[in-house]
Scaffold this motif. Sequence first.
Motif, mmCIF file in Angstrom:
data_model
loop_
_atom_site.group_PDB
_atom_site.id
_atom_site.type_symbol
_atom_site.label_atom_id
_atom_site.label_comp_id
_atom_site.label_asym_id
_atom_site.label_seq_id
_atom_site.Cartn_x
_atom_site.Cartn_y
_atom_site.Cartn_z
ATOM 1 N N ASP A 18 -1.778 -3.647 14.574
ATOM 2 C CA ASP A 18 -1.851 -4.342 13.277
ATOM 3 C C ASP A 18 -2.488 -5.718 13.438
ATOM 4 O OD1 ASP A 18 -0.629 -2.277 11.917
ATOM 5 O OD2 ASP A 18 1.252 -3.336 11.549
ATOM 6 N N TYR A 21 -6.231 -5.538 14.199
ATOM 7 C CA TYR A 21 -6.942 -5.269 12.944
ATOM 8 C C TYR A 21 -7.012 -6.541 12.091
ATOM 9 C CZ TYR A 21 -7.984 -3.348 8.325
ATOM 10 O OH TYR A 21 -8.549 -3.108 7.091
ATOM 11 N N GLN A 25 -10.286 -8.715 10.681
ATOM 12 C CA GLN A 25 -10.519 -9.012 9.262
ATOM 13 C C GLN A 25 -10.679 -10.515 9.041
ATOM 14 O OE1 GLN A 25 -11.153 -6.393 7.167
ATOM 15 N NE2 GLN A 25 -10.952 -5.404 9.154
ATOM 16 N N GLU A 74 -5.281 -0.910 13.728
ATOM 17 C CA GLU A 74 -4.724 0.022 12.761
ATOM 18 C C GLU A 74 -4.617 -0.723 11.440
ATOM 19 O OE1 GLU A 74 -0.472 1.995 12.632
ATOM 20 O OE2 GLU A 74 -1.751 2.868 14.202
ATOM 21 N N THR A 75 -5.082 -0.112 10.380
ATOM 22 C CA THR A 75 -5.103 -0.777 9.080
ATOM 23 C C THR A 75 -3.776 -1.461 8.806
ATOM 24 O OG1 THR A 75 -6.679 0.832 8.245
ATOM 25 C CG2 THR A 75 -5.478 -0.464 6.609
ATOM 26 N N CYS A 76 -3.889 -2.733 8.442
ATOM 27 C CA CYS A 76 -2.717 -3.552 8.172
ATOM 28 C C CYS A 76 -2.728 -3.961 6.696
ATOM 29 C CB CYS A 76 -2.737 -4.783 9.082
ATOM 30 S SG CYS A 76 -1.420 -5.945 8.743
ATOM 31 N N GLU A 80 -4.578 -7.246 4.559
ATOM 32 C CA GLU A 80 -5.536 -6.889 3.507
ATOM 33 C C GLU A 80 -5.111 -7.508 2.176
ATOM 34 O OE1 GLU A 80 -5.984 -2.603 3.571
ATOM 35 O OE2 GLU A 80 -7.638 -2.789 5.012
#
Length: 164
Positions: A18, A21, A25, A74-76, A80
């Motif tokens: 997390d 990621y 971003q 891993e998409t967090c 976001e």
Amino acid sequence: MATTPKPLDEMFHDMLKDVYYAEKQILKALPKMAKKTDSDKLCAAFNEHLKETEGQVERLEQVFEIFGEKAKGETCPAIEGIIKEGEEGIKDSDDPDVRDAAMIADAQAVEHYEITRYGTLVAWAKQLGKNDAAKLLQETLDQEYNADRLLSKLAEGQLNKEAA
């Protein structure tokens, strides 16, 4: 039906993914924020933290290596959401001083998220007997605290007064 709780090492790896990621971003968001600032000091702070974040990503990659894993995000949803909220705040203000104040608040939301995550990762790395990983994570945690203090100093100084 009850689920079996994850062991600490699995939770550590999930959080590490997390944060990796999230840092990726943040690398995308900081240059955009720097371009939108009216304050030279805030722009410099964002650009400096961009350089720090690049180093933080490298340290995270080292932590993955310590655990014998390839660095993978891993998409967090949390980061976001924070970044999306920040983008909306930037769009909502035509006044450059108010926009700068909003960006400071949004950047601090990111810092506070990172502080909680890195603090937990440091503690868990120690529990897992990975003191070398804990040291790398602590270095990043210290940078996040410093970034938060700098943002507070900017906010308490001239920037929020101009926005008011």
